[in-house]
Design a protein around this motif. Structure first.
Motif, PDB file in Angstrom:
ATOM      1  N   VAL A 184     -20.246  21.085 -23.652  1.00 21.14           N
ATOM      2  CA  VAL A 184     -19.446  22.281 -24.558  1.00 21.14           C
ATOM      3  C   VAL A 184     -18.138  21.139 -24.927  1.00 21.14           C
ATOM      4  CG1 VAL A 184     -18.170  23.620 -23.431  1.00 21.14           C
ATOM      5  CG2 VAL A 184     -21.029  23.674 -23.482  1.00 21.14           C
ATOM      6  N   LEU A 208     -21.147  30.708 -21.731  1.00 24.61           N
ATOM      7  CA  LEU A 208     -20.362  29.289 -21.238  1.00 24.61           C
ATOM      8  C   LEU A 208     -21.678  28.842 -20.402  1.00 24.61           C
ATOM      9  CD1 LEU A 208     -19.284  26.644 -21.864  1.00 24.61           C
ATOM     10  CD2 LEU A 208     -16.864  28.049 -20.518  1.00 24.61           C
ATOM     11  N   ILE A 248     -13.686  27.215 -26.968  1.00 24.91           N
ATOM     12  CA  ILE A 248     -15.331  26.759 -26.402  1.00 24.91           C
ATOM     13  C   ILE A 248     -15.272  26.814 -27.817  1.00 24.91           C
ATOM     14  CG2 ILE A 248     -16.280  26.587 -25.323  1.00 24.91           C
ATOM     15  CD1 ILE A 248     -15.305  29.500 -24.085  1.00 24.91           C
ATOM     16  N   HIS A 258     -18.872  28.942 -31.769  1.00 22.54           N
ATOM     17  CA  HIS A 258     -17.524  28.842 -31.184  1.00 22.54           C
ATOM     18  C   HIS A 258     -16.495  30.356 -30.749  1.00 22.54           C
ATOM     19  CE1 HIS A 258     -15.718  29.658 -34.986  1.00 22.54           C
ATOM     20  NE2 HIS A 258     -16.397  28.967 -35.464  1.00 22.54           N
ATOM     21  N   PHE A 286     -19.389  25.446 -29.244  1.00 24.91           N
ATOM     22  CA  PHE A 286     -20.672  24.883 -28.213  1.00 24.91           C
ATOM     23  C   PHE A 286     -21.320  23.700 -29.594  1.00 24.91           C
ATOM     24  CE2 PHE A 286     -19.268  28.294 -26.383  1.00 24.91           C
ATOM     25  CZ  PHE A 286     -20.216  28.929 -25.679  1.00 24.91           C
TER      26      PHE A 286
END
Length: 518
Positions: A310, A430, A388, A401, A390
């Motif tokens: 991540v 997440l 974020i 994302h 991934f």
């Protein structure tokens, strides 16, 4: 070749079950294997094969002998009927389409089917038509899909629904008057709500409340925004023919044949045409969220990969295509606005990459075929990847994302990205991804995100990720169909029309391993 291969499988199975005196080969073996089956049962088998359309297959693919052969040459009629039945049964059990280039999401597990056992049953059953019936409903959801296929075939036999021939670009707004499109819409939506063709308003050119309600019901059924506004996407869905629906259902049936059992481990599955992500453990859905996928001209590829890490506050290295086709026009209009969104311009000079001030560049001198700059977007609230990312390593540079464009998740049709998967609720994913990763809890995550610094961490347990294309699903016994946005169902249907290679399996032992001779 197809008939010879099919017969070789049938003969091999016969050898395993007949006494030594009867271990003949070729058509003689087929006749010996079924000589105990009554002529009437063979006739019923031929009748069942003639109804393979109800299973999504075409009876013409299997060279089913005509009834006249039963009178003129009973032995040959018996052998050819069994040969056709064996070929059809293989398609019912293993799927007619073995594989399609690029469709790594298609899954077959021939070993789980035990083809030889089915061949034996077909060869020895007093009612071989019953064996075909059992094979036809073996895949998951087969009964529901067959029932829906029968419903659409009945609609097709009755002439289907009318097509919209009026303007299919301009949006029809609630309350509008349109003497061309409103009557056409009313006639089409009568297949959703017959009441729209009754009463005083049945011939009205006004897009009234009753017709709007039928339009919203249709939009909801199709997974579109149920707002009653009939724009180009809704017009397209309305104009999908009954034959297109039938084709999708045939594909849905075939795709499920020979499929492996669901994996027990935790995994992520993204259904592209349904715009949904599921985090699963066995059959249990742990997380379910909306996603945004690639546009028709920038399709999300089918993938079987693993999420491994991540990244927080990611920077975005803008792909060359996006830079040329998306950002260059914006730079030509207003370079300062692009710069204020955190985009930086770079150019290679004497082997080194150096940053360039956009205010010094005449962007009108460039076009999509001539743009010598690299673009990167800084981390931040306006970053296209959100907060974020991934990471799931693959050759297509596809990842999942966050996104600042939250409003797009309210749309029913969500093919807006350049190929990557945008997540409706990335923080939920997440939490699952970091489960078991030492040193990471919500407090630390919040601190790292608040810092605005780019940081990465591997996850303790990598997660399998499957991006697949399944337009037709069954939930609670209800068949739900979505648009074939990439045309992959149409490709699959064409592959079904091509004669497939037979799967040749040894007749000995338990689970069999099929081999596609292509």
């Amino acid at each position: 070749m197809r008939a010879v291969l099919a017969l070789s499988i049938l003969s091999a199975s016969i050898v395993a079950i007949l006494p030594a005196r009867a271990q003949a080969t070729g058509a003689d073996a087929a006749v010996l294997a079924t000589e105990a089956v009554s002529p009437a049962a063979i006739g019923r088998l031929a009748e069942r094969l003639a109804r393979l359309e109800e299973d999504g297959l075409d009876p013409r693919w299997y060279n089913i002998p005509g009834a006249e052969l039963a009178a003129s040459d009973p032995a040959r009629y018996r052998a050819e009927t069994m040969r056709a039945a064996q070929a059809a049964m293989q398609d019912l059990l293993l799927g007619r389409v073995a594989q399609i280039r690029g469709r790594v999401d298609l899954r077959r597990d021939p070993a789980s089917v035990r083809l030889a056992a089915w061949v034996n049953d077909l060869s020895t059953a007093s009612e071989p038509a019953d064996v075909i019936d059992r094979a036809a409903v073996l895949p998951a959801d087969a009964r529901a899909l067959k029932a829906e296929l029968a419903r659409y075939r009945a609609l097709a036999a009755a002439g289907g629904w009318p097509r919209i021939t009026g303007d299919r670009v301009r949006t029809l707004e609630p309350g509008a008057t349109d003497p061309v499109r409103v009557p056409q819409l009313r006639a089409r939506l009568a297949f959703v709500d017959p009441a729209v063709m009754q009463g005083a308003s049945a011939t009205s050119p006004v897009y009234d409340a009753q017709l709007q309600a039928a339009a919203r019901a249709f939009q909801e059924q199709e997974g579109l925004e149920a707002d009653g506004r009939v724009g180009s996407i809704t017009w397209t869905a309305l104009n999908q023919s009954v034959e297109d629906k039938i084709s999708q259902l045939r594909v849905a049936l075939d795709m499920r044949r020979g499929a492996p059992a669901p994996a027990a481990e935790r995994r992520i599955e993204v259904n592209i045409p349904h715009f949904r992500l599921h985090l699963l453990e066995g059959d249990r859905v742990v997380r379910d969220m909306a996603v945004i996928v690639g546009r028709r001209d920038r399709q999300t590829p089918m993938l079987n990969v693993r999420m491994t890490s991540v990244q927080f506050n990611p920077q975005w290295g803008v792909p060359e295509r996006n830079a040329r086709e998306d950002l260059l026009p914006r730079l030509q209009r207003n370079p300062a606005a692009v710069q204020s969104a955190g985009f930086r311009l770079y150019q290679r000079v004497e082997g080194e990459v150096v940053e360039v001030d956009p205010s010094t560049v005449d962007f009108s001198a460039y076009n999509r075929n001539n743009f010598p700059y690299y673009i990167r977007q800084d981390a931040g609230e306006r970053n296209a990847l959100g907060r974020i990312k991934f990471v799931m390593p693959n050759g297509d540079d596809i990842y999942m994302h966050d996104t600042p464009d939250r409003h797009l998740f309210t749309r029913g049709q969500r093919a807006f990205s350049s190929g990557c998967i945008r997540l409706e609720r990335p923080m939920e994913l997440l939490s699952e991804a970091l489960s078991g990763t030492t040193g990471w809890d919500r407090t630390r995550v919040d601190q790292v995100l608040a810092s605005r610094r780019t940081a990465s961490t591997p996850i303790a347990r990598s997660i399998p990720v499957r991006l697949h294309y399944t337009t037709t699903i069954v939930e609670g016994g209800r068949v739900i169909m979505r648009q074939d946005i990439y045309g992959l169902d149409a490709d699959y249907a064409r592959a079904m029309e091509r004669a497939p290679a037979q799967r040749v399996a040894a007749a000995e032992g338990g689970a069999q391993r099929g081999t596609a001779l292509r």
